[in-house]
Every structure is written in structure tokens, then in C-alpha cells.
Design a protein around this motif. Structure first.
Motif, PDB file in Angstrom:
ATOM      1  N   ASP A 112       5.539  -1.410  -3.211  1.00  0.00           N
ATOM      2  CA  ASP A 112       4.786  -0.772  -2.144  1.00  0.00           C
ATOM      3  C   ASP A 112       4.939   0.731  -2.311  1.00  0.00           C
ATOM      4  OD1 ASP A 112       3.984  -3.170  -0.939  1.00  0.00           O
ATOM      5  OD2 ASP A 112       5.861  -3.295   0.179  1.00  0.00           O
ATOM      6  N   VAL A 113       3.835   1.454  -2.129  1.00  0.00           N
ATOM      7  CA  VAL A 113       3.827   2.904  -2.308  1.00  0.00           C
ATOM      8  C   VAL A 113       3.298   3.551  -1.030  1.00  0.00           C
ATOM      9  CG1 VAL A 113       2.957   4.816  -3.717  1.00  0.00           C
ATOM     10  CG2 VAL A 113       3.368   2.586  -4.773  1.00  0.00           C
ATOM     11  N   ILE A 114       4.024   4.547  -0.547  1.00  0.00           N
ATOM     12  CA  ILE A 114       3.592   5.316   0.624  1.00  0.00           C
ATOM     13  C   ILE A 114       3.407   6.757   0.162  1.00  0.00           C
ATOM     14  CG2 ILE A 114       4.201   6.118   2.938  1.00  0.00           C
ATOM     15  CD1 ILE A 114       5.916   3.539   3.177  1.00  0.00           C
ATOM     16  N   LEU A 115       2.228   7.291   0.429  1.00  0.00           N
ATOM     17  CA  LEU A 115       1.882   8.637  -0.021  1.00  0.00           C
ATOM     18  C   LEU A 115       1.551   9.540   1.154  1.00  0.00           C
ATOM     19  CD1 LEU A 115      -0.294   7.489  -3.025  1.00  0.00           C
ATOM     20  CD2 LEU A 115       2.023   8.401  -3.115  1.00  0.00           C
ATOM     21  N   ALA A 116       1.525  10.840   0.893  1.00  0.00           N
ATOM     22  CA  ALA A 116       1.360  11.841   1.942  1.00  0.00           C
ATOM     23  C   ALA A 116      -0.060  11.929   2.481  1.00  0.00           C
ATOM     24  CB  ALA A 116       1.800  13.208   1.428  1.00  0.00           C
ATOM     25  N   SER A 117      -1.052  11.518   1.701  1.00  0.00           N
ATOM     26  CA  SER A 117      -2.423  11.688   2.174  1.00  0.00           C
ATOM     27  C   SER A 117      -3.314  10.532   1.714  1.00  0.00           C
ATOM     28  CB  SER A 117      -3.013  13.004   1.645  1.00  0.00           C
ATOM     29  OG  SER A 117      -3.283  12.889   0.253  1.00  0.00           O
ATOM     30  N   PRO A 118      -4.382  10.292   2.447  1.00  0.00           N
ATOM     31  CA  PRO A 118      -5.338   9.261   2.014  1.00  0.00           C
ATOM     32  C   PRO A 118      -5.972   9.601   0.668  1.00  0.00           C
ATOM     33  CG  PRO A 118      -5.715   9.845   4.322  1.00  0.00           C
ATOM     34  CD  PRO A 118      -4.711  10.818   3.775  1.00  0.00           C
ATOM     35  N   GLN A 119      -6.174  10.872   0.389  1.00  0.00           N
ATOM     36  CA  GLN A 119      -6.775  11.282  -0.881  1.00  0.00           C
ATOM     37  C   GLN A 119      -5.862  10.915  -2.052  1.00  0.00           C
ATOM     38  OE1 GLN A 119      -6.315  13.362   1.774  1.00  0.00           O
ATOM     39  NE2 GLN A 119      -8.411  13.581   2.511  1.00  0.00           N
ATOM     40  N   GLU A 120      -4.582  11.184  -1.881  1.00  0.00           N
ATOM     41  CA  GLU A 120      -3.618  10.847  -2.926  1.00  0.00           C
ATOM     42  C   GLU A 120      -3.559   9.330  -3.122  1.00  0.00           C
ATOM     43  OE1 GLU A 120       0.885  12.293  -4.104  1.00  0.00           O
ATOM     44  OE2 GLU A 120       0.250  12.441  -2.027  1.00  0.00           O
ATOM     45  N   ARG A 121      -3.556   8.597  -2.029  1.00  0.00           N
ATOM     46  CA  ARG A 121      -3.567   7.131  -2.077  1.00  0.00           C
ATOM     47  C   ARG A 121      -4.798   6.620  -2.813  1.00  0.00           C
ATOM     48  NH1 ARG A 121      -5.226   5.131   3.203  1.00  0.00           N
ATOM     49  NH2 ARG A 121      -7.195   5.686   2.232  1.00  0.00           N
ATOM     50  N   ASP A 122      -5.957   7.131  -2.440  1.00  0.00           N
ATOM     51  CA  ASP A 122      -7.198   6.662  -3.041  1.00  0.00           C
ATOM     52  C   ASP A 122      -7.261   6.962  -4.537  1.00  0.00           C
ATOM     53  OD1 ASP A 122      -7.881   5.730  -0.551  1.00  0.00           O
ATOM     54  OD2 ASP A 122      -9.285   7.363  -0.112  1.00  0.00           O
ATOM     55  N   ALA A 123      -6.750   8.119  -4.951  1.00  0.00           N
ATOM     56  CA  ALA A 123      -6.736   8.469  -6.374  1.00  0.00           C
ATOM     57  C   ALA A 123      -5.846   7.505  -7.155  1.00  0.00           C
ATOM     58  CB  ALA A 123      -6.271   9.913  -6.557  1.00  0.00           C
ATOM     59  N   LEU A 124      -4.695   7.158  -6.593  1.00  0.00           N
ATOM     60  CA  LEU A 124      -3.790   6.228  -7.274  1.00  0.00           C
ATOM     61  C   LEU A 124      -4.392   4.826  -7.322  1.00  0.00           C
ATOM     62  CD1 LEU A 124      -1.028   6.297  -8.667  1.00  0.00           C
ATOM     63  CD2 LEU A 124      -0.018   5.605  -6.495  1.00  0.00           C
ATOM     64  N   LYS A 125      -5.039   4.422  -6.240  1.00  0.00           N
ATOM     65  CA  LYS A 125      -5.715   3.119  -6.215  1.00  0.00           C
ATOM     66  C   LYS A 125      -6.799   3.053  -7.290  1.00  0.00           C
ATOM     67  CE  LYS A 125      -5.655   1.173  -1.585  1.00  0.00           C
ATOM     68  NZ  LYS A 125      -6.483   0.886  -0.415  1.00  0.00           N
ATOM     69  N   THR A 126      -7.588   4.105  -7.385  1.00  0.00           N
ATOM     70  CA  THR A 126      -8.678   4.152  -8.362  1.00  0.00           C
ATOM     71  C   THR A 126      -8.144   4.087  -9.787  1.00  0.00           C
ATOM     72  OG1 THR A 126     -10.059   5.389  -6.829  1.00  0.00           O
ATOM     73  CG2 THR A 126     -10.648   5.522  -9.160  1.00  0.00           C
ATOM     74  N   ALA A 127      -7.010   4.720 -10.033  1.00  0.00           N
ATOM     75  CA  ALA A 127      -6.439   4.744 -11.381  1.00  0.00           C
ATOM     76  C   ALA A 127      -5.907   3.385 -11.821  1.00  0.00           C
ATOM     77  CB  ALA A 127      -5.321   5.781 -11.439  1.00  0.00           C
ATOM     78  N   HIS A 128      -5.582   2.516 -10.855  1.00  0.00           N
ATOM     79  CA  HIS A 128      -4.942   1.244 -11.199  1.00  0.00           C
ATOM     80  C   HIS A 128      -5.511   0.082 -10.390  1.00  0.00           C
ATOM     81  CE1 HIS A 128      -2.145   3.659 -13.453  1.00  0.00           C
ATOM     82  NE2 HIS A 128      -1.880   4.362 -12.370  1.00  0.00           N
ATOM     83  N   THR A 129      -6.813   0.010 -10.296  1.00  0.00           N
ATOM     84  CA  THR A 129      -7.438  -1.033  -9.470  1.00  0.00           C
ATOM     85  C   THR A 129      -7.076  -2.441  -9.926  1.00  0.00           C
ATOM     86  OG1 THR A 129      -9.453  -0.890 -10.787  1.00  0.00           O
ATOM     87  CG2 THR A 129      -9.400   0.380  -8.746  1.00  0.00           C
ATOM     88  N   ASP A 130      -6.873  -2.637 -11.225  1.00  0.00           N
ATOM     89  CA  ASP A 130      -6.569  -3.983 -11.711  1.00  0.00           C
ATOM     90  C   ASP A 130      -5.131  -4.409 -11.406  1.00  0.00           C
ATOM     91  OD1 ASP A 130      -5.895  -1.934 -13.497  1.00  0.00           O
ATOM     92  OD2 ASP A 130      -5.888  -3.284 -15.218  1.00  0.00           O
ATOM     93  N   TRP A 131      -4.321  -3.515 -10.853  1.00  0.00           N
ATOM     94  CA  TRP A 131      -2.949  -3.850 -10.475  1.00  0.00           C
ATOM     95  C   TRP A 131      -2.843  -4.142  -8.980  1.00  0.00           C
ATOM     96  CZ3 TRP A 131       0.137   0.647 -13.163  1.00  0.00           C
ATOM     97  CH2 TRP A 131      -0.098   0.590 -14.548  1.00  0.00           C
ATOM     98  N   LEU A 132      -3.924  -3.952  -8.241  1.00  0.00           N
ATOM     99  CA  LEU A 132      -3.918  -4.162  -6.796  1.00  0.00           C
ATOM    100  C   LEU A 132      -4.087  -5.641  -6.470  1.00  0.00           C
ATOM    101  CD1 LEU A 132      -6.270  -1.225  -5.780  1.00  0.00           C
ATOM    102  CD2 LEU A 132      -3.777  -1.285  -5.556  1.00  0.00           C
ATOM    103  N   SER A 133      -3.612  -6.021  -5.301  1.00  0.00           N
ATOM    104  CA  SER A 133      -3.783  -7.379  -4.825  1.00  0.00           C
ATOM    105  C   SER A 133      -5.256  -7.648  -4.532  1.00  0.00           C
ATOM    106  CB  SER A 133      -2.967  -7.569  -3.535  1.00  0.00           C
ATOM    107  OG  SER A 133      -3.302  -8.787  -2.933  1.00  0.00           O
ATOM    108  N   THR A 134      -5.672  -8.878  -4.740  1.00  0.00           N
ATOM    109  CA  THR A 134      -7.042  -9.262  -4.367  1.00  0.00           C
ATOM    110  C   THR A 134      -7.085  -9.819  -2.938  1.00  0.00           C
ATOM    111  OG1 THR A 134      -6.714 -11.449  -5.345  1.00  0.00           O
ATOM    112  CG2 THR A 134      -7.710  -9.739  -6.745  1.00  0.00           C
ATOM    113  N   HIS A 135      -5.939  -9.913  -2.291  1.00  0.00           N
ATOM    114  CA  HIS A 135      -5.867 -10.381  -0.912  1.00  0.00           C
ATOM    115  C   HIS A 135      -6.630  -9.398  -0.020  1.00  0.00           C
ATOM    116  CE1 HIS A 135      -4.143 -11.220   3.063  1.00  0.00           C
ATOM    117  NE2 HIS A 135      -3.805 -12.396   2.579  1.00  0.00           N
ATOM    118  N   PRO A 136      -7.406  -9.894   0.963  1.00  0.00           N
ATOM    119  CA  PRO A 136      -8.204  -8.993   1.814  1.00  0.00           C
ATOM    120  C   PRO A 136      -7.375  -7.916   2.528  1.00  0.00           C
ATOM    121  CG  PRO A 136      -8.754 -11.301   2.269  1.00  0.00           C
ATOM    122  CD  PRO A 136      -7.608 -11.296   1.301  1.00  0.00           C
ATOM    123  N   LEU A 137      -6.110  -8.200   2.820  1.00  0.00           N
ATOM    124  CA  LEU A 137      -5.258  -7.207   3.477  1.00  0.00           C
ATOM    125  C   LEU A 137      -4.473  -6.355   2.481  1.00  0.00           C
ATOM    126  CD1 LEU A 137      -3.902  -9.352   6.447  1.00  0.00           C
ATOM    127  CD2 LEU A 137      -5.738  -7.650   6.484  1.00  0.00           C
TER     128      LEU A 137
END
Length: 160
Positions: free
Chosen positions: A133-158
Motif C-alpha cells: 500500500d502506498v500513501i502519497l502527498a497529492s492526488p497528482q503524485e498518486r495518479d502519476a504512479l498509478k499510470t506508470a504501473h497500471t498492470d500492477w494494480l488490483s482489478t478489484h473495483p475498490l
């Protein structure tokens, strides 16, 4: 956000190749968060009210070289008798591979309660058996990290 450490959300590694994938994912995200910055590494052990310290199969503090006692937290729960969590902390400059033994112990469910964070407490990385689990300082930082590693994210709706 939550990253899974193995393809198809597999929880535990069975082969050397899977352990390489697992460590690669952890070290990639950790390096993107903390490259060459000072980090605090927190490890936890639990002492139940009976007074005998329960170390997981692997002593997490031994895998956190230079750690020292930081604080204790009381834990009481309606379902459990209660006890005290002993937190130790170390400080070091982040380098890929520097906490691999600790990450492997967490991945194999031999210890838990590990948190890696920058010294300003703006980014927290909490590995668990199956990912992090990763907690970041801003939504922008979170979204950039998510975009960089989308195939590592859960496919669960939550996202779990």
C-alpha cells in the motif's frame, strides 16, 4: 493505492523467477518514491499481555540494521486479549536492494507491520504479503504512479 507484487494478483511467490518479479516491483516503486533520499524504516513486534514477546518466524528488527526502539503502542481488541506493539526505526539513504531481506520476509508472511517513509512523512510504503500500500502527498503524485504501473494494480473495483 495498492500494488500487487506478482502478476494476476498471485499472493505468494513459488519460484526464484517470481521472487525476482516481486523484488523488482517493490524496488521499482520504492526507488521512484525515495531515490537517494533519507528514509525511515519502521519494524514492529508484538508482546501479548502474558508478557512473552511474540516474534514472527523472522525477527523484523534484525532485518532492519541499525534500528532502535522508537515507541510502544497498546493494542486492545474485543476479540483478542491485547498487548503492546514494539516499534523500532532506522534511518538510511534509499538504495535499491537495501531492504530485500526485509521485503522477502514480509512477502513470505514471516513478519508484518513494516513501513518505509521519507523523513518528511509525505510518502509511505507499507509492504504486505501480496503487495504494498502506498500513501502519497497529492492526488497528482498518486495518479502519476498509478499510470506508470497500471498492470500492477488490483482489478478489484475498490482497488484492493
Amino acid at each position: 493505492m495498492r500494488f500487487h507484487s506478482l502478476p494476476e494478483s498471485k499472493r505468494y511467490a513459488d519460484t526464484a523467477a517470481e521472487y525476482q518479479i516481486l523484488l523488482g516491483r517493490h524496488n521499482t516503486v520504492l526507488t521512484e518514491l525515495f531515490a537517494d533520499h533519507l528514509v525511515h524504516i519502521v519494524t514492529m513486534s508484538f508482546v501479548p499481555d502474558e508478557g512473552v514477546e511474540v516474534f514472527s518466524p523472522t525477527d523484523p528488527h534484525a532485518l532492519n540494521p541499525g534500528s532502535r526502539p522508537w515507541t510502544r503502542l497498546r493494542e486492545d481488541d474485543d476479540d483478542d486479549p491485547g498487548g503492546t506493539m514494539h516499534l523500532h526505526v532506522s534511518e538510511r539513504r534509499w538504495k535499491p536492494g537495501s531492504v530485500d531481506p526485509l521485503l522477502l520476509a514480509v512477502a513470505d508472511d514471516e513478519c508484518a507491520g513494516v513501513i518505509i517513509m521519507d523523513i518528511d512523512l509525505r510518502r509511505l510504503y507499507h509492504p504486505y504479503d501480496g503487495g504494498a500500500d502506498v500513501i502519497l502527498a497529492s492526488p497528482q503524485e498518486r495518479d502519476a504512479l498509478k499510470t506508470a504501473h497500471t498492470d500492477w494494480l488490483s482489478t478489484h473495483p475498490l482497488g484492493l
